[in-house]
Design a protein around this motif. Structure first.
Motif, PDB file in Angstrom:
ATOM      1  N   GLU A   1       0.878  -1.256  -0.074  1.00 28.88           N
ATOM      2  CA  GLU A   1       0.089   0.059   0.041  1.00 28.88           C
ATOM      3  C   GLU A   1       0.833   1.161   0.077  1.00 28.88           C
ATOM      4  O   GLU A   1       1.544   1.352   1.101  1.00 28.88           O
ATOM      5  CB  GLU A   1      -0.964  -0.167   1.293  1.00 28.88           C
TER       6      GLU A   1
ATOM      7  N   THR B   1       1.381  10.907  -3.750  1.00 27.50           N
ATOM      8  CA  THR B   1       1.054   9.446  -4.126  1.00 27.50           C
ATOM      9  C   THR B   1       0.750   9.074  -5.512  1.00 27.50           C
ATOM     10  O   THR B   1       1.245   8.177  -6.150  1.00 27.50           O
ATOM     11  CB  THR B   1      -0.475   9.420  -3.315  1.00 27.50           C
TER      12      THR B   1
ATOM     13  N   VAL C   1       2.279   5.980  -7.138  1.00 30.70           N
ATOM     14  CA  VAL C   1       1.649   4.820  -7.804  1.00 30.70           C
ATOM     15  C   VAL C   1       2.090   4.716  -9.156  1.00 30.70           C
ATOM     16  O   VAL C   1       2.361   3.663  -9.736  1.00 30.70           O
ATOM     17  CB  VAL C   1       0.236   5.058  -7.726  1.00 30.70           C
TER      18      VAL C   1
ATOM     19  N   VAL D   1       3.652   0.626 -10.148  1.00 30.82           N
ATOM     20  CA  VAL D   1       2.913  -0.078 -10.821  1.00 30.82           C
ATOM     21  C   VAL D   1       3.871  -0.662 -11.986  1.00 30.82           C
ATOM     22  O   VAL D   1       3.646  -1.738 -12.629  1.00 30.82           O
ATOM     23  CB  VAL D   1       1.752   0.465 -11.547  1.00 30.82           C
TER      24      VAL D   1
ATOM     25  N   ILE E   1       0.079  -3.375  -6.251  1.00 28.39           N
ATOM     26  CA  ILE E   1       0.162  -2.138  -5.844  1.00 28.39           C
ATOM     27  C   ILE E   1      -1.403  -1.323  -5.296  1.00 28.39           C
ATOM     28  O   ILE E   1      -2.143  -1.430  -6.112  1.00 28.39           O
ATOM     29  CB  ILE E   1       0.493  -1.008  -6.917  1.00 28.39           C
TER      30      ILE E   1
ATOM     31  N   ALA F   1      -3.513   1.599  -3.053  1.00 25.51           N
ATOM     32  CA  ALA F   1      -3.823   2.875  -2.462  1.00 25.51           C
ATOM     33  C   ALA F   1      -5.014   3.067  -1.742  1.00 25.51           C
ATOM     34  O   ALA F   1      -6.331   2.368  -1.980  1.00 25.51           O
ATOM     35  CB  ALA F   1      -3.652   3.929  -3.565  1.00 25.51           C
TER      36      ALA F   1
ATOM     37  N   ALA G   1      -6.809   7.280  -8.251  1.00 24.51           N
ATOM     38  CA  ALA G   1      -6.178   5.994  -7.982  1.00 24.51           C
ATOM     39  C   ALA G   1      -6.098   5.323  -9.229  1.00 24.51           C
ATOM     40  O   ALA G   1      -5.299   4.658  -9.803  1.00 24.51           O
ATOM     41  CB  ALA G   1      -6.566   5.288  -6.830  1.00 24.51           C
TER      42      ALA G   1
ATOM     43  N   ALA H   1      -3.472   2.212 -10.158  1.00 27.18           N
ATOM     44  CA  ALA H   1      -3.563   1.442  -8.951  1.00 27.18           C
ATOM     45  C   ALA H   1      -4.198   0.026  -9.011  1.00 27.18           C
ATOM     46  O   ALA H   1      -5.161   0.121 -10.052  1.00 27.18           O
ATOM     47  CB  ALA H   1      -4.333   1.949  -7.616  1.00 27.18           C
ATOM     48  N   HIS H   2      -3.830  -0.970  -8.755  1.00 24.57           N
ATOM     49  CA  HIS H   2      -4.409  -2.486  -8.946  1.00 24.57           C
ATOM     50  C   HIS H   2      -5.613  -2.557  -8.035  1.00 24.57           C
ATOM     51  O   HIS H   2      -6.333  -3.241  -8.220  1.00 24.57           O
ATOM     52  CB  HIS H   2      -3.184  -3.554  -8.657  1.00 24.57           C
TER      53      HIS H   2
ATOM     54  N   ILE I   1      -7.789  -0.428  -4.617  1.00 26.89           N
ATOM     55  CA  ILE I   1      -7.705   0.646  -3.637  1.00 26.89           C
ATOM     56  C   ILE I   1      -8.697   0.004  -2.205  1.00 26.89           C
ATOM     57  O   ILE I   1      -9.315  -1.003  -2.286  1.00 26.89           O
ATOM     58  CB  ILE I   1      -8.895   1.627  -4.130  1.00 26.89           C
TER      59      ILE I   1
END
Length: 310
Positions: A44, A60, A64, A68, A75, A77, A88, A93-94, A96
């Motif tokens: 995270e 952030t 990210v 990734v 990954i 968030a 995100a 991001a993969h 959340i």
């Protein structure tokens, strides 16, 4: 074959949000890469919140986008609302994690919403994510599930109500967080059983803090109840700026040592994980670093799961 337990490193998010200084972005990226190189399967890396509230998380999106690109790591968030989820997603991001405080006091302090209002926000997040061309997992995180420094005792029925609402909202998974570290092993077992009875296997993980020194004992209680996913932070960093008295997360190094020693496979190289502390210390030299395994050293009796003893 050894049974697998997934460890999600939350230091770059939960750990750094309470740091007294801000870790430079370049150092943070190197630290995350070192954690990934140690074999940690999930990290995270930040939270999509207003920088004026948590300035440590201002980079952030950049983090990210960089993270990734790391191979073999999911990954994650934190995104407290739809706008955060959209940011995100745009960053790549993969997964959340959307927090929903079970206790009213923490919910208003953290998100300025009631728990029910935040569950409704999660439903909007899920609907938006499902409409996008790229898949992104959504976890609903039940914060203050084992006690609250503002409201005190949190009834198990309230945890079940929030977890059930998240399941009905369509999240991929639900996690239970001991945000302030007040939980104890018997309570962990009781709440996990109650939530699992309500939502089944959608309950996946525990996020534990070590405020009262019971973090690893609580992780063991979770293991005994079938939990196979845990959040932790390198060097035991962490806390919550909206939960007075909350201390750091359980120490990733100590958690990995316990799991592997018990025969659970994490896929994490403990020596490489401990080596990543050097980057953390360089980026935050004034921050205290915890952990019994790094202090004592890896004993000769340590044989990671899946490797034969000499």
């Amino acid at each position: 074959m050894s049974e697998t337990v997934t460890v999600c490193e939350v230091g770059p998010r939960d750990g750094l949000q309470m740091a007294k200084t801000i870790m430079p972005t370049a150092v943070k990226a190197r630290w995350i890469a070192a954690i990934a190189a140690a074999g940690v399967p999930e990290i995270e890396v930040g939270s999509f919140v207003p920088p004026k509230l948590i300035p440590q998380m201002a980079d952030t999106a950049e983090i990210v986008r960089e993270a990734v690109r790391l191979p073999g790591v999911q990954i994650v968030a934190l995104a407290p609302n739809l706008r955060g989820a959209q940011n995100a997603y745009e960053a790549g991001a993969h997964r959340i994690s959307v927090p929903v405080s079970v206790s009213e006091g923490h919910s208003r302090a953290n998100l300025n919403r009631t728990p029910a209002e935040q569950v409704a926000e999660v439903a909007r997040v899920v609907a938006w994510v499902r409409a996008q061309p790229r898949a992104m997992q959504v976890e609903g995180a039940c914060s203050t599930a084992f006690g609250c420094s503002i409201d005190g005792v949190v009834p198990t029925a309230a945890v079940v109500r929030v977890a059930s609402g998240l399941a009905e909202a369509g999240v991929d998974s639900v996690g239970l967080a001991d945000t302030v570290g007040y939980g104890h092993p018997a309570q962990i077992k009781d709440v996990v059983r109650a939530v699992r009875a309500a939502i089944g296997p959608r309950l996946e993980g525990l996020h534990l803090h070590d405020t009262m020194g019971l973090g690893l004992a609580n992780a063991l209680a979770g293991l005994e109840e079938g939990i196979r996913s845990f959040d932790s932070a390198l060097a035991g960093l962490g806390g919550c700026p909206f939960a007075p008295g909350a201390s750091g997360n359980i120490v990733t190094e100590d958690l990995v040592f316990m799991l592997e020693s018990m025969g659970f496979s994490t896929g994490i190289d403990l020596e490489k994980l401990i080596a990543a502390r050097a980057i953390l210390h360089a980026g935050l030299p004034a921050e205290p670093m915890h952990g019994n395994v790094p202090k004592a050293g890896i004993p000769r009796t340590y044989h990671p799961a899946g490797r034969a003893a000499a």
